[in-house]
Design a protein around this motif. Structure first.
Motif, short mmCIF file in Angstrom:
data_model
loop_
_atom_site.label_atom_id
_atom_site.label_comp_id
_atom_site.label_asym_id
_atom_site.label_seq_id
_atom_site.Cartn_x
_atom_site.Cartn_y
_atom_site.Cartn_z
N MET A 133 114.20 23.87 16.82
CA MET A 133 114.19 22.61 17.74
C MET A 133 114.53 21.18 16.62
O MET A 133 114.91 20.58 17.44
N ARG A 146 114.43 25.53 24.18
CA ARG A 146 113.79 24.22 23.83
C ARG A 146 111.85 24.72 23.78
O ARG A 146 111.51 24.46 23.18
N ARG A 150 108.79 25.83 22.05
CA ARG A 150 107.49 25.17 21.73
C ARG A 150 106.03 26.27 22.03
O ARG A 150 105.44 26.26 21.63
N TRP A 151 106.93 26.81 23.38
CA TRP A 151 105.46 27.97 23.83
C TRP A 151 104.93 28.77 22.64
O TRP A 151 103.86 29.03 22.55
N SER A 153 105.26 28.39 19.54
CA SER A 153 105.04 28.07 18.82
C SER A 153 103.78 27.13 18.79
O SER A 153 102.95 28.03 17.84
N SER A 198 100.12 18.23 21.76
CA SER A 198 101.12 18.69 21.55
C SER A 198 101.21 19.74 22.90
O SER A 198 101.53 20.60 23.34
N SER A 201 101.91 17.85 25.68
CA SER A 201 103.85 17.64 25.96
C SER A 201 104.29 18.96 25.81
O SER A 201 105.24 19.04 26.38
N THR A 202 103.47 20.90 25.62
CA THR A 202 104.79 21.55 25.78
C THR A 202 103.99 21.78 27.80
O THR A 202 104.98 22.58 28.11
N ILE A 209 106.20 17.03 20.19
CA ILE A 209 104.51 18.56 19.28
C ILE A 209 104.82 18.38 18.11
O ILE A 209 105.78 18.00 17.12
#
Length: 743
Positions: A133, A146, A150-151, A153, A198, A201-202, A209
């Motif tokens: 990212m 991206r 995110r998921w 992470s 975070s 936001s995800t 995040i």
């Protein structure tokens, strides 16, 4: 005792019950102390040999700790066969008590390490996802990719929150239940707020995040606490050594003179035991054979031989270098000196929380951090509400008082470990804070500054027809019931049997009264001994121990005493540091004056009762002094409890040790100098850590409040700051050997 006999004795049900723990799966487990592990190859060969035995399912050898943990099927393998395997491998093994199998410290260390490893592995993986990212900032990465990372992470950070961060979350809950602001509260707020934002936001698919920041924050903080935990566990080494050194087997002499192997736990006062050459003393007692050499490294820390004569006391855990030796048991099991040291070490391990003053400082610090965080959020809500959360989290993380709160525990645990290794047990960690500020020290005389003994020709019969040996025999019967140094010197002078004692009464600082062979006797100060008879104290009796009955004096015992070898140098060193040294004793003024003159003490008092000693401390305190009391007898307990800080010798009574914050386990007064040096160094290191924490916050918080520090950078800065103060705390005692005394 030969090896085969020793191993066969472990079939004794009561003995085996002390060292073998049954498991729910039907197997048995034991922990053994191993001697002779030289290198890694030998450990490997031993491991292979043990696994080849029938029924052995698990072997864990810790070469550094010289221990092995074995799990096996008792239906297929007996404990003596297991010990035979160790002997065949050239490594003698001795089972330890089963209460050491459930090692709480080992479980704590294992749990902390597992949480640290999970956090570390997850943090590395999350940083890999974050790297993709970060690339998207300078090079195009499609939104689908991206979103996937995110998921990923989020899923990778979840174990960090659910498992690794649990100590902080549980600690915060305890602090809230106790209505106390603590370090765990700010750590947990930073973790929960950052992770929660975070996740939001995800789920939404846009917004910042901080999964990498959270996982790295937890990992670095756990690393700092793990370092502190290892230092804290190291301070239990002396207590373990004392417990490990005491054998579980003993050779007891029967009435007909033959020997039987019995569990040391079954030994009773008065039992006669035989200790083979090279054997370990199984109980505290009196040597009844000729003079021998023993290794008393358990208490002295020095392995060079010491000669003990007939009538002197031996402590459990000492090794007989000559031999064989005969011992008359006085204390066994949990009443031995070694067991007492272990319990005192346990007290030291359990009492390592910061003192109330440190807690109050941390609470005030936490309150300021929370107020500053709220003010930062309110200010950014007014300026730019989209940046309010990031700025508030950055302030919360940057100003987290972890470094502030970890400073003292890290330095304290290191100080306790260093002192334990030098034979000084600190049973009340707060004592070190006070010891660094002491400027007035009150010493007891007999047994503390001086060592008494009775010369063979120092017995003076005062009644016609009473032989010196008969007088000594009667006096020894009373003296053996007391732990006072003068009584111990008198008891040691008589090596034969003594008549039974009844109706015993011990009067502090005065003497002992009891019925011996149906006669009421008194032993002690002349005025105490002659009180029932109404006789006046003769001038010639001054400075003696007097034995008397209702008709008058029976015998006088002229006990000599001399200053301890290290007393003068220790007192001089304390005076050079600006500490006022004083002496208070229940002995006569003339004898106290002699000792005070020999040791250069100008403030002294004789004929002091326990209340008088306590009053001297109160006067010193009203004059603005921070007081230290040093003693070894039960009559010193009020003074030890009443002083700002106190110290007792390991040879002292249980009551004296119970009221002392510092125990000189090697029986040397110069341990005070070591304790004070470490205490002052501890104070300096704690002050350095607090100054560093303050400087760091003054520098970093304004940038964080201005929105110039992203939360991930704040996490790095806070964790690095915590590591700095922990590592600085571990410097306590490094490069400082035991102080050399100057005469």
């Amino acid at each position: 005792m030969n090896a085969v006999g020793a191993h066969a004795a472990w079939l004794h049900p009561r003995l085996a019950a002390q060292v073998v723990r049954p498991r729910r799966d039907g197997r048995a487990e034991t922990v053994l102390r191993i001697e002779g592990l030289a290198d890694a190859r030998q450990v490997l060969r031993l491991d292979e040999r043990l696994h080849a035995l029938p029924g052995v399912s698990r072997v864990a050898i810790d070469a550094r700790a010289q221990r092995a943990r074995i799990v096996w099927d008792p239906a297929r393998l007996a404990l003596p066969q297991l010990l035979d395997a160790f002997a065949a491998a050239g490594c003698s093994a001795r089972p330890l008590r089963r209460d050491q199998i459930d090692d709480a410290r080992s479980g704590e260390a294992t749990d902390a390490l597992k949480r640290l490893l999970v956090a570390g592995m997850c943090a590395m993986q999350v940083m890999t996802y974050a790297f993709v990212m970060y690339i998207g900032v300078v090079d195009f990465v499609d939104f689908t990719t991206r979103g996937l990372f995110r998921w990923l992470s989020l899923l990778t950070t979840a174990p960090v929150i659910a498992y690794s961060a649990q100590p902080f979350l549980a600690g915060a809950w305890r602090e809230l239940r106790m209505r106390r602001l603590g370090v765990n509260l700010t750590v947990s707020l930073a973790i929960v707020l950052t992770f929660g934002a975070s996740v939001w936001s995800t789920v939404r698919g846009h917004g910042e995040i901080y999964f990498d920041s959270v996982s790295m924050f937890v990992f670095l903080l756990l690393a700092a606490r793990h370092v502190e935990l290892r230092a804290r566990h190291a301070s239990g080494a002396l207590g373990e050594a004392a417990q490990d050194a005491t054998p579980l087997l003993a050779e007891r002499r029967r009435a007909d003179g033959s020997l039987e192997t019995v569990p040391a736990l079954e030994l009773l006062a008065g039992d006669r035991v035989r200790i083979a050459e090279g054997g370990t003393v199984p109980a505290d007692g009196v040597l009844e054979s000729a003079s021998i050499e023993v290794d008393e490294a358990l208490l002295s820390g020095e392995s060079h031989p010491r000669r003990r004569e007939r009538g002197e006391r031996l402590v459990a855990g000492s090794v007989v270098l000559g031999g064989p030796a005969d011992l008359r048991v006085e204390h066994s099991g949990d009443d031995t000196t070694a067991a007492r040291l272990g319990r005192l070490a346990g007290r030291a391990r359990q009492a390592r929380e910061p003192v109330d003053a440190a807690d109050r400082d941390a609470s005030r610090f936490v309150l300021r951090v929370l107020v500053l965080t709220v003010l930062t959020a309110l200010a950014w809500l007014y300026i730019d509400r989209t940046r309010a959360f990031d700025a508030a989290v950055a302030v919360l993380v940057v100003a987290c008082p972890c470094a502030f709160a970890l400073t003292r525990p890290a330095a304290l645990t290191r100080a306790l470990a260093v002192l334990a290794g030098r034979g000084v047990l600190v049973t009340e960690p707060a004592a070190l804070d006070t010891l660094a500020r002491v400027d007035y020290a009150l010493f007891d005389k007999t047994g503390t500054l001086t060592t008494p003994w009775l010369e063979p020709d120092a017995v003076e019969p005062l009644r016609e027809g009473l032989a010196p040996t008969d007088a000594l025999r009667l006096a020894a019967a009373l003296a053996r019931e007391s732990t006072h140094p003068l009584a111990a010197a008198l008891a040691a002078a008589w090596t034969g049997d003594t008549p039974p004692v009844e109706s015993l009464v011990i009067t502090a600082t005065a003497g002992i009264s009891a019925e011996v062979d149906g006669h009421a006797l008194r032993l002690g100060r002349p005025d105490f001994a002659l009180a029932p008879s109404g006789r006046a104290v003769p001038a010639s009796a001054a400075g003696t121990l007097l034995l008397a009955d209702i008709h008058g004096p029976l015998a006088a015992f002229h006990v000599s005493e001399a200053p301890r070898a290290d007393a003068a140098a220790t007192l001089q060193a304390l005076r050079r540091e600006g500490i006022v040294t004083a002496l208070a004793s229940g002995d006569t003024r003339a004898r106290v004056a002699t000792v005070a003159s020999a040791l250069g003490i100008t403030r002294w008092a004789g004929r002091q009762s326990p209340a008088d000693k306590l009053a001297l401390l109160e006067v010193a305190r009203t004059q603005g002094h921070v007081t230290l009391a040093i003693g070894d007898g039960s009559n010193d307990a009020p003074a030890l409890a009443g002083a700002d800080v106190s110290a007792a010798l390991a040879s002292g009574t249980d009551l004296a040790q119970a009221h002392a914050g510092v125990l000189l386990a090697r029986g040397r007064l110069d341990g005070l100098l070591q304790a004070r040096r470490i205490a002052r160094e501890l104070a300096r290191v704690v002050a350095q850590g607090r100054r560093w924490s303050l400087a760091y916050n003054l520098l970093a918080v304004p940038f964080a409040a201005a929105g110039l520090v992203p939360p991930w950078l704040a996490a790095i800065g806070m964790s690095a700051s915590s590591l700095v103060v922990v590592l600085n705390g571990l410097r306590v005692g490094r490069g400082h050997a035991a102080p050399a005394l100057r005469a």
